[in-house]
Motif scaffolding. Sequence first.
Motif, PDB file in Angstrom:
ATOM      1  N   THR A 176       1.451   2.388 -19.435  1.00 58.89           N
ATOM      2  CA  THR A 176       0.097   2.833 -19.700  1.00 58.89           C
ATOM      3  C   THR A 176       0.132   3.839 -20.850  1.00 58.89           C
ATOM      4  N   HIS A 177      -1.001   4.388 -21.208  1.00 60.48           N
ATOM      5  CA  HIS A 177      -1.027   5.405 -22.258  1.00 60.48           C
ATOM      6  C   HIS A 177      -1.322   6.757 -21.622  1.00 60.48           C
ATOM      7  N   CYS A 178      -0.621   7.783 -22.090  1.00 62.25           N
ATOM      8  CA  CYS A 178      -0.841   9.143 -21.606  1.00 62.25           C
ATOM      9  C   CYS A 178      -2.288   9.525 -21.907  1.00 62.25           C
ATOM     10  N   THR A 179      -2.981  10.066 -20.923  1.00 59.01           N
ATOM     11  CA  THR A 179      -4.398  10.411 -21.134  1.00 59.01           C
ATOM     12  C   THR A 179      -4.547  11.634 -22.043  1.00 59.01           C
ATOM     13  N   VAL A 180      -3.466  12.395 -22.214  1.00 58.38           N
ATOM     14  CA  VAL A 180      -3.547  13.577 -23.078  1.00 58.38           C
ATOM     15  C   VAL A 180      -3.202  13.220 -24.525  1.00 58.38           C
ATOM     16  N   CYS A 181      -2.028  12.637 -24.729  1.00 58.01           N
ATOM     17  CA  CYS A 181      -1.554  12.452 -26.107  1.00 58.01           C
ATOM     18  C   CYS A 181      -1.583  10.987 -26.562  1.00 58.01           C
ATOM     19  N   HIS A 182      -1.914  10.065 -25.664  1.00 57.76           N
ATOM     20  CA  HIS A 182      -2.025   8.637 -25.976  1.00 57.76           C
ATOM     21  C   HIS A 182      -0.699   7.971 -26.297  1.00 57.76           C
ATOM     22  N   ASN A 183       0.404   8.646 -26.007  1.00 63.52           N
ATOM     23  CA  ASN A 183       1.707   8.031 -26.152  1.00 63.52           C
ATOM     24  C   ASN A 183       1.903   7.003 -25.029  1.00 63.52           C
ATOM     25  N   LEU A 184       2.760   6.017 -25.238  1.00 66.65           N
ATOM     26  CA  LEU A 184       3.093   5.094 -24.148  1.00 66.65           C
ATOM     27  C   LEU A 184       3.743   5.899 -23.033  1.00 66.65           C
ATOM     28  N   SER A 185       3.397   5.584 -21.800  1.00 68.62           N
ATOM     29  CA  SER A 185       3.869   6.408 -20.699  1.00 68.62           C
ATOM     30  C   SER A 185       3.946   5.615 -19.410  1.00 68.62           C
ATOM     31  N   ASP A 186       4.822   6.051 -18.502  1.00 64.93           N
ATOM     32  CA  ASP A 186       4.914   5.415 -17.193  1.00 64.93           C
ATOM     33  C   ASP A 186       3.795   5.902 -16.276  1.00 64.93           C
ATOM     34  N   ASP A 187       3.356   7.143 -16.496  1.00 68.00           N
ATOM     35  CA  ASP A 187       2.329   7.742 -15.633  1.00 68.00           C
ATOM     36  C   ASP A 187       1.101   8.103 -16.470  1.00 68.00           C
ATOM     37  N   SER A 188       0.066   8.618 -15.802  1.00 68.53           N
ATOM     38  CA  SER A 188      -1.167   8.915 -16.532  1.00 68.53           C
ATOM     39  C   SER A 188      -0.994  10.104 -17.473  1.00 68.53           C
ATOM     40  N   VAL A 189      -0.017  10.966 -17.175  1.00 68.83           N
ATOM     41  CA  VAL A 189       0.349  12.011 -18.144  1.00 68.83           C
ATOM     42  C   VAL A 189       1.837  11.835 -18.447  1.00 68.83           C
ATOM     43  N   VAL A 229       0.839  15.444 -34.887  1.00 70.20           N
ATOM     44  CA  VAL A 229       0.041  14.217 -34.927  1.00 70.20           C
ATOM     45  C   VAL A 229       0.850  13.120 -35.613  1.00 70.20           C
ATOM     46  N   VAL A 230       1.095  12.020 -34.890  1.00 73.54           N
ATOM     47  CA  VAL A 230       1.865  10.910 -35.450  1.00 73.54           C
ATOM     48  C   VAL A 230       1.102   9.600 -35.307  1.00 73.54           C
ATOM     49  N   GLU A 231       1.659   8.568 -35.955  1.00 77.14           N
ATOM     50  CA  GLU A 231       0.988   7.277 -35.992  1.00 77.14           C
ATOM     51  C   GLU A 231       1.207   6.498 -34.693  1.00 77.14           C
ATOM     52  N   ASP A 232       2.469   6.357 -34.311  1.00 79.81           N
ATOM     53  CA  ASP A 232       2.720   5.602 -33.085  1.00 79.81           C
ATOM     54  C   ASP A 232       3.963   6.086 -32.345  1.00 79.81           C
ATOM     55  N   VAL A 233       4.272   5.407 -31.244  1.00 78.35           N
ATOM     56  CA  VAL A 233       5.320   5.852 -30.331  1.00 78.35           C
ATOM     57  C   VAL A 233       6.693   5.904 -31.006  1.00 78.35           C
ATOM     58  N   ARG A 234       6.900   5.043 -32.000  1.00 77.92           N
ATOM     59  CA  ARG A 234       8.183   5.052 -32.700  1.00 77.92           C
ATOM     60  C   ARG A 234       8.422   6.378 -33.412  1.00 77.92           C
ATOM     61  N   ASP A 235       7.316   6.956 -33.947  1.00 82.10           N
ATOM     62  CA  ASP A 235       7.434   8.244 -34.631  1.00 82.10           C
ATOM     63  C   ASP A 235       7.780   9.344 -33.628  1.00 82.10           C
ATOM     64  N   VAL A 236       7.197   9.264 -32.434  1.00 81.03           N
ATOM     65  CA  VAL A 236       7.528  10.248 -31.388  1.00 81.03           C
ATOM     66  C   VAL A 236       9.031  10.193 -31.104  1.00 81.03           C
ATOM     67  N   MET A 237       9.542   8.974 -30.931  1.00 81.67           N
ATOM     68  CA  MET A 237      10.973   8.818 -30.634  1.00 81.67           C
ATOM     69  C   MET A 237      11.819   9.366 -31.779  1.00 81.67           C
ATOM     70  N   ALA A 238      11.419   9.064 -33.015  1.00 83.31           N
ATOM     71  CA  ALA A 238      12.187   9.525 -34.179  1.00 83.31           C
ATOM     72  C   ALA A 238      12.238  11.047 -34.204  1.00 83.31           C
ATOM     73  N   TYR A 297       2.767  16.175 -28.667  1.00 84.71           N
ATOM     74  CA  TYR A 297       2.353  15.192 -29.674  1.00 84.71           C
ATOM     75  C   TYR A 297       0.910  14.763 -29.489  1.00 84.71           C
ATOM     76  N   HIS A 298       0.402  14.097 -30.517  1.00 85.27           N
ATOM     77  CA  HIS A 298      -0.829  13.333 -30.374  1.00 85.27           C
ATOM     78  C   HIS A 298      -0.635  12.031 -31.151  1.00 85.27           C
ATOM     79  N   VAL A 299      -0.706  10.911 -30.434  1.00 85.02           N
ATOM     80  CA  VAL A 299      -0.449   9.615 -31.055  1.00 85.02           C
ATOM     81  C   VAL A 299      -1.768   8.976 -31.475  1.00 85.02           C
TER      82      VAL A 299
END
Lengths: 201, 201
Positions: free
Chosen positions: A56-69, A85-94, A105-107
């Motif tokens: 699912t997507h984190c309700t706070v930062c919109h990153n891909l997530s297993d839980d709601s946060v 602020v990043v474009e997508d989940v790959r940037d978070v990982m990087a 973060y904020h995706v």
Amino acid sequence: MNIPSKLIEEAVEEVSKLPGIGKKTALRLVLHLIKQDAKATYGLSDALKNLRENITHCTVCHNLSDDSVCSICSNTHRDHKTVCVVEDVRDVMAIENTMQYRGVYHVLGGVISPMNRIGPDQLTIESLIQRLTGSQVEEVILALSTTMEGDTTAFYLSKKIKTLEVKITAIARGIPLGGELEYADEVTLGRSIITRTLLEA
Amino acid sequence: MNIPSKLIEEAVEEVSKLPGIGKKTALRLVLHLIKQDAKATYGLSDALKNLRENITHCTVCHNLSDDSVCSICSNTHRDHKTVCVVEDVRDVMAIENTMQYRGVYHVLGGVISPMNRIGPDQLTIESLIQRLTGSQVEEVILALSTTMEGDTTAFYLSKKIKTLEVKITAIARGIPLGGELEYADEVTLGRSIITRTLLEA
């Protein structure tokens, strides 16, 4: 290709839909799975299904997530006053891989791109503004690509955020570490001179 | 790699077990699936599971098959008097793709290789002998690799089959079509001179 089995053909068909995997590679992968213990195939099949059903997507930062946060937003040891602020989940990982960032973060889910019909409304910009409004966030770091679309998005965001009394920064651009000057492109090199930093002795 | 989601991590783990797919590629594939419609992932997952649950080996030729007798063995339009002996299912597909062969196959499941502890008993050789004994098969074509193991297997097979009054042939070896002589290896070129064929005018 002349595949004598409908079952293999269907599996090859599905596997070859993945990006960068053609029919020949797909066939090789499928035949590999047949050779292996059945458990290997079931493990793969179940992991993919489980992922797609529960991610699912984190309700706070919109990153891909297993839980709601997500695990980053719910981590109290992180600095919640700094939002990158990043474009997508790959940037978070990087960025996570650098181990240099302790904020959150904020995706955005992309960048503004009129060519691909992606406007501000298709991104999580409104959610970011709401998140910042009246919050304790002190700094927003823009870590977007230096493409035309990335720059447009950064410009749009800075305009929006400016009213909120939050410090806005952008990640440093310049010659990569280990990069040789003679091979750097002119724009990067030129900009690295203009935005030169004071050397601490 | 620092993957913030257990679900993604598990899927990446499983996908990266496939041959030639590393963690980075696996992550790219998994993120691609998440971006796509859920149906795409379910299609892939189900096709793999369905394949592994239902694929079997043809009881006649030991090729991979959807049913107990494969589509080639059960095809009455094919020439059941000619049996082509190959190593595995990939060779069957390769020969089928040439559209030059109308006979049936026998899949050995490998070649004799003492180094890898594969002896005649691990292959479907006994089944081939039984299949040929007292049958209407007139010709056995050996289409094995020209490695030491392939040659050993061919020699073993020819010894076994010789007693059965079946013609034994092997696929032609020589310079590939479109191949330039100067780039051919010496062994192939030498053998192609020894086994030269009469040119029909």
